[in-house]
Scaffold this motif. Structure first.
Motif, mmCIF file in Angstrom:
data_model
loop_
_atom_site.group_PDB
_atom_site.id
_atom_site.type_symbol
_atom_site.label_atom_id
_atom_site.label_comp_id
_atom_site.label_asym_id
_atom_site.label_seq_id
_atom_site.Cartn_x
_atom_site.Cartn_y
_atom_site.Cartn_z
ATOM 1 N N LYS A 51 -11.075 1.191 -8.775
ATOM 2 C CA LYS A 51 -9.973 0.520 -8.105
ATOM 3 C C LYS A 51 -8.830 1.491 -7.783
ATOM 4 O O LYS A 51 -8.587 2.465 -8.495
ATOM 5 C CB LYS A 51 -9.430 -0.606 -8.971
ATOM 6 N N SER B 89 0.798 -1.224 0.000
ATOM 7 C CA SER B 89 0.000 0.000 0.000
ATOM 8 C C SER B 89 0.835 1.280 0.000
ATOM 9 O O SER B 89 0.323 2.352 -0.294
ATOM 10 C CB SER B 89 -0.938 0.016 1.213
ATOM 11 N N GLN C 138 -8.078 -3.689 -4.659
ATOM 12 C CA GLN C 138 -8.715 -2.914 -3.597
ATOM 13 C C GLN C 138 -9.656 -1.856 -4.172
ATOM 14 O O GLN C 138 -9.246 -1.013 -4.966
ATOM 15 C CB GLN C 138 -7.650 -2.240 -2.728
#
Length: 209
Positions: free
Chosen positions: A176, A66, A196
Motif C-alpha cells: 500500500k 495524494s 491505494q
C-alpha cells in the motif's frame, strides 16, 4: 512519535492520549460541591472532544489527498518481502506491533492517577513531563480514546508509526501507498495507510534477481 507533525496535531494527540488520566485526576481531587469543579470538567471534556475531531479530520484529509503520498516509501503486508529499486519498503511481517505500550502507560500514568491521595501535585507533574516528551520526541504514546473511535497505530520494527482506521483493516493486504502526516524530514516517520495499492514496476520480490 509525532516529531515533524503540526503543533495543533501534537497538542490534540496529548489531550486524547491523556484523557483517561486527566479525567480520573479531576474526579479524584475535585470537589463536586464547587462550581469550579464542574467548569473545569466541562472545559476539559469539550477540549478533548475538539481534539478528537481534529485528529480524525486531519488523518482523513491526509489519507485521501495524494499530495501527501510518499514517493519512495511503501508498506508491504504480504508474507513475501518486497524491495524497491529507488525507495524503501516497510515490511510489516518484521515484528510490527499494533497499538503497543498500553500496559506500561497504565502502570506509569493511569494507576498513579487512581491512587493519588494527599500528594496531589505528583500526577500533574508526571503528565506535564510526558506532554513535553510528546511534543519533542519520537516516543510512542498509546491513545485509548482514538482506539475506541476506530483509529489504530501500527509501529514497525524500523521505527515507523503508521495510523490506520479500523474500517480499513480488511484492505491491509498487498503493498500500500502511505501518506505523510508530518513534514518531509528524515526524522518525521509518522504516516497513515491509504487504500491505494502500489503498482510501480520497481517493486520486486526480495528473492528475485
Amino acid at each position: 512519535m509525532l516529531f515533524g507533525t503540526k503543533l495543533h496535531f501534537r497538542i490534540a494527540y496529548f489531550f486524547t492520549a491523556f484523557f483517561p488520566s486527566i479525567l480520573i485526576l479531576l474526579l479524584k481531587i475535585g470537589d463536586p460541591k464547587k462550581m469550579f469543579f464542574w467548569i473545569m470538567l466541562i472545559i476539559f471534556l469539550f477540549v478533548s472532544f475538539i481534539s478528537l475531531r481534529c485528529i480524525i479530520k486531519e488523518l482523513k484529509t491526509r489519507q485521501s489527498n495524494s499530495k501527501y503520498s510518499s514517493t519512495n516509501i511503501v508498506i508491504n503486508f504480504d508474507v513475501q518481502k518486497k524491495r524497491l529499486k529507488h525507495g524503501y519498503v516497510i515490511q510489516v511481517q518484521n515484528n510490527s506491533k499494533v497499538n503497543p505500550g498500553f500496559i506500561p502507560f497504565a502502570t506509569s500514568i493511569l494507576f498513579p492517577s487512581i491512587i493519588v491521595d494527599n500528594n496531589k501535585i505528583y500526577v500533574p507533574l508526571i503528565i506535564i513531563f510526558f506532554f513535553i516528551i510528546l511534543m519533542f520526541s519520537n516516543e510512542v504514546f498509546p491513545n485509548i480514546l482514538l482506539l475506541l473511535f476506530g483509529v489504530n497505530l501500527l509501529v514497525t520494527s524500523d521505527g515507523y508509526k503508521i495510523f490506520y482506521f479500523s474500517k480499513d483493516k480488511d484492505t491491509l493486504t498487498g503493498t500500500k501507498i502511505i501518506n505523510s502526516i508530518g513534514n518531509t524530514g528524515s526524522l518525521s516517520m509518522t504516516y497513515i495507510i491509504t487504500n491505494q495499492e502500489y503498482d510501480g514496476k520497481e517493486l520486486k520480490n526480495i528473492d528475485d534477481d
